[in-house]
Design a protein around this motif. Structure first.
Motif, PDB file in Angstrom:
ATOM      1  N   ASN A   1       0.864  -1.169   0.000  1.00  0.00           N
ATOM      2  CA  ASN A   1       0.000   0.000   0.000  1.00  0.00           C
ATOM      3  C   ASN A   1       0.901   1.220   0.000  1.00  0.00           C
ATOM      4  OD1 ASN A   1      -2.383  -1.448   0.037  1.00  0.00           O
ATOM      5  ND2 ASN A   1      -2.531  -1.458   2.273  1.00  0.00           N
ATOM      6  N   GLY A   2       0.800   2.019  -1.031  1.00  0.00           N
ATOM      7  CA  GLY A   2       1.693   3.165  -1.185  1.00  0.00           C
ATOM      8  C   GLY A   2       1.466   4.212  -0.106  1.00  0.00           C
ATOM      9  N   PRO A   3       2.400   5.158  -0.002  1.00  0.00           N
ATOM     10  CA  PRO A   3       2.247   6.229   0.991  1.00  0.00           C
ATOM     11  C   PRO A   3       0.945   6.980   0.770  1.00  0.00           C
ATOM     12  CG  PRO A   3       4.413   6.325  -0.058  1.00  0.00           C
ATOM     13  CD  PRO A   3       3.621   5.298  -0.792  1.00  0.00           C
ATOM     14  N   VAL A   4       0.302   7.369   1.878  1.00  0.00           N
ATOM     15  CA  VAL A   4      -0.918   8.163   1.769  1.00  0.00           C
ATOM     16  C   VAL A   4      -0.581   9.638   1.952  1.00  0.00           C
ATOM     17  CG1 VAL A   4      -2.500   6.366   2.485  1.00  0.00           C
ATOM     18  CG2 VAL A   4      -1.351   7.713   4.212  1.00  0.00           C
ATOM     19  N   TRP A   5       0.704   9.924   1.948  1.00  0.00           N
ATOM     20  CA  TRP A   5       1.135  11.310   2.135  1.00  0.00           C
ATOM     21  C   TRP A   5       0.839  12.116   0.882  1.00  0.00           C
ATOM     22  CZ3 TRP A   5       6.357   9.003   3.964  1.00  0.00           C
ATOM     23  CH2 TRP A   5       6.208   8.534   5.268  1.00  0.00           C
ATOM     24  N   HIS A   6       0.590  13.417   1.114  1.00  0.00           N
ATOM     25  CA  HIS A   6       0.170  14.244  -0.003  1.00  0.00           C
ATOM     26  C   HIS A   6       1.214  15.278  -0.362  1.00  0.00           C
ATOM     27  CE1 HIS A   6      -3.715  12.413   0.211  1.00  0.00           C
ATOM     28  NE2 HIS A   6      -3.750  12.650   1.519  1.00  0.00           N
ATOM     29  N   SER A   7       1.170  15.653  -1.635  1.00  0.00           N
ATOM     30  CA  SER A   7       1.932  16.796  -2.092  1.00  0.00           C
ATOM     31  C   SER A   7       0.969  17.982  -2.018  1.00  0.00           C
ATOM     32  CB  SER A   7       2.359  16.540  -3.538  1.00  0.00           C
ATOM     33  OG  SER A   7       2.909  17.683  -4.096  1.00  0.00           O
ATOM     34  N   PRO A   8       1.370  19.192  -1.633  1.00  0.00           N
ATOM     35  CA  PRO A   8       2.742  19.614  -1.360  1.00  0.00           C
ATOM     36  C   PRO A   8       3.206  19.395   0.074  1.00  0.00           C
ATOM     37  CG  PRO A   8       1.298  21.511  -1.252  1.00  0.00           C
ATOM     38  CD  PRO A   8       0.425  20.329  -1.568  1.00  0.00           C
ATOM     39  N   ASP A   9       2.345  18.875   0.955  1.00  0.00           N
ATOM     40  CA  ASP A   9       2.714  18.798   2.376  1.00  0.00           C
ATOM     41  C   ASP A   9       4.049  18.095   2.599  1.00  0.00           C
ATOM     42  OD1 ASP A   9       0.343  19.998   2.790  1.00  0.00           O
ATOM     43  OD2 ASP A   9      -0.702  18.243   3.567  1.00  0.00           O
ATOM     44  N   ILE A  10       4.124  16.848   2.142  1.00  0.00           N
ATOM     45  CA  ILE A  10       5.279  16.049   2.532  1.00  0.00           C
ATOM     46  C   ILE A  10       6.553  16.398   1.746  1.00  0.00           C
ATOM     47  CG2 ILE A  10       6.152  13.690   2.769  1.00  0.00           C
ATOM     48  CD1 ILE A  10       4.155  14.719   4.992  1.00  0.00           C
ATOM     49  N   PRO A  11       6.494  16.515   0.414  1.00  0.00           N
ATOM     50  CA  PRO A  11       7.728  16.965  -0.252  1.00  0.00           C
ATOM     51  C   PRO A  11       8.154  18.338   0.262  1.00  0.00           C
ATOM     52  CG  PRO A  11       5.923  16.822  -1.834  1.00  0.00           C
ATOM     53  CD  PRO A  11       5.455  16.178  -0.578  1.00  0.00           C
ATOM     54  N   GLY A  12       7.162  19.203   0.553  1.00  0.00           N
ATOM     55  CA  GLY A  12       7.475  20.525   1.093  1.00  0.00           C
ATOM     56  C   GLY A  12       8.163  20.401   2.442  1.00  0.00           C
ATOM     57  N   TYR A  13       7.660  19.482   3.246  1.00  0.00           N
ATOM     58  CA  TYR A  13       8.231  19.230   4.565  1.00  0.00           C
ATOM     59  C   TYR A  13       9.692  18.796   4.443  1.00  0.00           C
ATOM     60  CZ  TYR A  13       8.839  16.636   8.950  1.00  0.00           C
ATOM     61  OH  TYR A  13       9.307  16.151  10.137  1.00  0.00           O
ATOM     62  N   LEU A  14       9.960  17.911   3.496  1.00  0.00           N
ATOM     63  CA  LEU A  14      11.330  17.434   3.298  1.00  0.00           C
ATOM     64  C   LEU A  14      12.233  18.582   2.860  1.00  0.00           C
ATOM     65  CD1 LEU A  14      10.575  14.149   1.299  1.00  0.00           C
ATOM     66  CD2 LEU A  14      10.971  14.370   3.748  1.00  0.00           C
ATOM     67  N   PHE A  15      11.755  19.385   1.925  1.00  0.00           N
ATOM     68  CA  PHE A  15      12.546  20.488   1.396  1.00  0.00           C
ATOM     69  C   PHE A  15      12.824  21.541   2.472  1.00  0.00           C
ATOM     70  CE2 PHE A  15      11.630  24.865  -0.217  1.00  0.00           C
ATOM     71  CZ  PHE A  15      12.901  25.160  -0.684  1.00  0.00           C
ATOM     72  N   LEU A  16      11.767  21.921   3.201  1.00  0.00           N
ATOM     73  CA  LEU A  16      11.925  22.988   4.195  1.00  0.00           C
ATOM     74  C   LEU A  16      12.829  22.559   5.344  1.00  0.00           C
ATOM     75  CD1 LEU A  16       8.223  24.146   4.129  1.00  0.00           C
ATOM     76  CD2 LEU A  16      10.181  25.528   3.425  1.00  0.00           C
ATOM     77  N   GLY A  17      12.742  21.297   5.722  1.00  0.00           N
ATOM     78  CA  GLY A  17      13.621  20.793   6.782  1.00  0.00           C
ATOM     79  C   GLY A  17      15.083  20.904   6.378  1.00  0.00           C
ATOM     80  N   GLY A  18      15.369  20.557   5.135  1.00  0.00           N
ATOM     81  CA  GLY A  18      16.741  20.648   4.649  1.00  0.00           C
ATOM     82  C   GLY A  18      17.220  22.085   4.597  1.00  0.00           C
ATOM     83  N   LEU A  19      16.350  22.956   4.090  1.00  0.00           N
ATOM     84  CA  LEU A  19      16.696  24.380   4.002  1.00  0.00           C
ATOM     85  C   LEU A  19      16.979  24.941   5.393  1.00  0.00           C
ATOM     86  CD1 LEU A  19      16.833  27.124   2.546  1.00  0.00           C
ATOM     87  CD2 LEU A  19      14.346  27.251   2.664  1.00  0.00           C
ATOM     88  N   ALA A  20      16.120  24.594   6.355  1.00  0.00           N
ATOM     89  CA  ALA A  20      16.280  25.123   7.708  1.00  0.00           C
ATOM     90  C   ALA A  20      17.578  24.618   8.346  1.00  0.00           C
ATOM     91  CB  ALA A  20      15.081  24.722   8.558  1.00  0.00           C
ATOM     92  N   GLY A  21      17.758  23.309   8.313  1.00  0.00           N
ATOM     93  CA  GLY A  21      18.917  22.736   8.989  1.00  0.00           C
ATOM     94  C   GLY A  21      20.225  23.302   8.469  1.00  0.00           C
ATOM     95  N   ALA A  22      20.374  23.365   7.161  1.00  0.00           N
ATOM     96  CA  ALA A  22      21.622  23.865   6.602  1.00  0.00           C
ATOM     97  C   ALA A  22      21.759  25.373   6.808  1.00  0.00           C
ATOM     98  CB  ALA A  22      21.702  23.518   5.113  1.00  0.00           C
ATOM     99  N   SER A  23      20.626  26.096   6.793  1.00  0.00           N
ATOM    100  CA  SER A  23      20.687  27.535   7.024  1.00  0.00           C
ATOM    101  C   SER A  23      21.200  27.852   8.424  1.00  0.00           C
ATOM    102  CB  SER A  23      19.308  28.173   6.846  1.00  0.00           C
ATOM    103  OG  SER A  23      18.963  28.174   5.490  1.00  0.00           O
TER     104      SER A  23
END
Ligand code: SF4
Ligand code: SF4
Lengths: 276, 331
Positions: B47-69
């Motif tokens: 059963n594939g992920p029930v996660w939605h775009s833009p929530d989850i890809p956005g979450y991944l992107f923003l976390g990376g941006l924040a941590g490195a910033s």
């Protein structure tokens, strides 16, 4: 405790599907004809905890002596019929109640837990609906209920077990295709059955999920199949992802250190090279 | 599976490679010829992920941006680059707040995030991540607040260092989050995914610095962006190479489109960052941020596609069984 599903005697009556829905008050999940043989439930999900697969195959089933009707010669009767290279496989699928359950491992709230019967159950009052358990399950069992957001799956009738009763599906199965009991006993019974079938010429008969040495530490619900697992929509060699988690955390750690190194270098380079 | 609208033709057969819509990419050869396999009416195994775009890809992107910033902010503070420090710290806090919004939106209700803090489980990257965010978020917030208001500079400096200490973990753990699933394109890539994720985060943070800081302060941001882009692309290439057939969703379908866009944006961003001044530099900063986002969207969609097609689950496992059987019979 667990299930042994002997698909060789399944007649596809779907009594298990109905009994499960009735007992557990699982909501209706759409009534449609799919055209996939007699399978209209498609697969396991939040609102289908037992699922009977129907496989139409162009493969003749091996000749067996049924051991019945010794006074009438059924083979001679059958010989008059034109032979058909066709068989039906039916199998009632369910949550495997894995010994190493990925769904349970990844659940961040502790909503999924292992019961005193060794089964895996979701507590719906704690589940967050984060959906992490869903892609973690290597068998595609647990799923999110529409309009609810939380994850649901077979509980192996936790409430019935507590009362010393067998699960509703096993109770309802008219052919004993679904057998319930202590795993050791079931494994022994399954071993005998598969040998019996193989001796009778059903060379393809095999057990699936019975070995505690497999990728999930053995299934609490295992099967006797008559063909490869993927024919039934089952993964041929499932592995609990948590076994790779230590390596994943190691790579995450190294990557984090790499990032720190990169940032330090980014500043160091400006000091060395002067300000460009 | 409750989506009953899936209705294959009346003649659907099993026991043969059923006609899943072959998503053949234009003009591109598959890495490996389609292996023969059987499936149950072409239905997905997992059963594939029930996660939605833009929530989850956005979450991944923003976390990376924040941590490195946060790392960039701490470095800028230590080297006396005021504007860069301010941009990086506010950027980190803004990104992590938005990522929390995205997470809560996907969960449905804010209490559900708090519910995650009932237990701590190392076996659950989501549990580890929730605790990490609860430690990191307030630190990033304090660092940003002090930088903006100029108040409590000591506390601000300490918070900056604290945020920089948690930042790398925030940027990296999401790789374990997606890899610790049965989704073939995610799980099988667990070795490279963390490097890809921190690289992507670094190039986004560097991009933000290039976009917001004045010329005389932006050298470290430029270096970080170049380092990040190189790491991101290197890790992605390595992963695609190692995964073989399972990497197909990374160059076909929606995932492939996003990743191709990411490649173009990142190439343009890198060139502009290395050579450009003034608005070219700022534009390339924006391109790098967009590239990082496109990468996350690409990874996300490739994962969904690989879960949808039983081929990616069955073929590698079947190979594993065959190899093991051969090993047993020969050994
Ligand atoms: S089959 Fe899936 S849902 Fe059932 S216990 Fe195993 S991992 Fe969990
Ligand atoms: S959806 Fe519910 S049961 Fe599944 S991992 Fe999240 S909290 Fe646990």
């Amino acid at each position: 405790m667990g299930f042994f599903t002997d698909t060789s005697v399944c007649i596809g009556c779907k009594a298990c599907e109905v009994a499960c829905k009735e007992w557990n008050a699982v909501p209706e999940d759409g009534i449609a004809l799919t055209g996939m043989s007699y399978d209209n439930t498609v697969g396991l999900g939040a609102d289908t905890w037992r699922h009977v697969a129907f496989i139409e195959q162009r493969k003749p089933i091996s000749r067996q002596d049924s051991g019945l009707h010794h006074d009438t010669d059924v083979l001679a009767m059958a010989a008059d019929e034109p032979s058909t290279d066709f068989r039906w496989l039916m199998s009632s699928d369910v949550c495997k109640h894995c010994t190493e359950a990925a769904c349970l491992d990844v659940c961040p709230t502790g909503s999924l837990f292992r019961t005193e019967f060794g089964t895996v159950v979701v507590q719906e009052d704690i589940c967050n609906g984060c959906g992490y358990c869903i892609p973690a399950c290597p068998y595609g069992v647990i799923d999110q209920r529409d309009g609810d957001g939380r994850a649901w799956k077979c509980t192996l009738c936790y409430d019935r077990l507590g009362q010393g009763q067998e699960p509703a599906c096993a109770k309802a199965c008219p052919t004993d295709s679904i057998q319930f009991g202590p795993l050791d006993e079931l494994r022994e019974r399954a071993q005998n059955r598969v040998e019996q079938l193989q001796d009778a010429g059903v060379a393809d008969a095999r057990l699936y999920g019975e070995s505690p040495d497999d990728g999930v530490g053995g299934d609490g619900a295992f099967f006797l199949l008559l063909d490869e697992p993927e024919v039934y929509g089952l993964p041929p060699d499932p592995k609990v992802t948590t076994r790779d988690l230590p390596a994943m955390w190691r790579h995450v750690g190294t990557a984090a250190v790499t990032l720190v190194g990169g940032a330090l270098a980014a500043f160091a380079a400006t000091a060395l090279g002067g300000r460009k | 599976m409750s989506d009953q609208e899936v209705r294959p033709g009346r003649e659907a057969l099993t026991g043969v490679a059923t006609g899943r819509k072959r998503r053949r990419k234009r003009g591109e050869q598959p890495m490996v010829p389609d292996a023969e396999f059987t499936s149950y009416y072409g239905k997905p195994i997992i059963n594939g992920p029930v996660w939605h775009s833009p929530d989850i890809p956005g979450y991944l992107f923003l976390g990376g941006l924040a941590g490195a910033s946060s790392l960039l902010g701490a470095g800028a503070q230590a080297t006396g680059r005021g504007t860069l420090a301010l941009a990086a710290k506010t950027g980190a806090f803004g990104a992590i707040s938005l990522s929390l919004v995205a997470l809560v939106h996907d969960l449905g209700r804010p209490e559900r995030f708090l519910n995650m803090l009932r237990v701590f489980k190392v076996t659950s990257p989501m549990s580890v991540g929730s605790w990490l965010l609860s430690a990191y978020g307030p630190l990033a917030g304090a660092a940003a607040a002090s930088a903006v208001t100029g108040k409590l500079p000591r506390v601000g400096a300490a918070a900056t260092v604290g945020a920089a200490a948690f930042g790398p973990a925030v940027a990296a753990y999401t790789a374990a989050l997606v890899s610790d699933t049965a989704v073939p394109a995610w799980h099988d890539g667990y070795r490279e995914m963390p490097y890809l994720f921190v690289g992507s985060g670094a190039s986004a943070a560097g991009g933000l610095g290039l976009l917001a800081a004045p010329e005389r302060e932006c050298a470290p941001a430029r270096n970080l962006a170049l380092f990040g882009s190189a790491l991101e692309i290197g890790a992605l290439k390595r992963m695609e190479h190692r995964l073989g057939m399972v990497a197909e969703p990374y160059h076909s379908g929606k995932g492939g489109k996003y990743l191709r866009a990411a490649e173009i944006l990142s190439a343009a961003g890198v060139a502009g960052a290395a050579l450009g001044r003034g608005w070219v530099r700022r534009l390339s900063g924006a391109a790098l941020i967009a590239a990082s986002a496109a990468t996350r969207w690409g990874i996300f969609h490739a994962g969904l596609d690989s879960a949808e097609d039983p081929k990616y689950t069955v073929v590698p496992q079947r190979q594993r069984v065959t190899t093991a059987a051969e090993g047993n019979s020969s050994g």
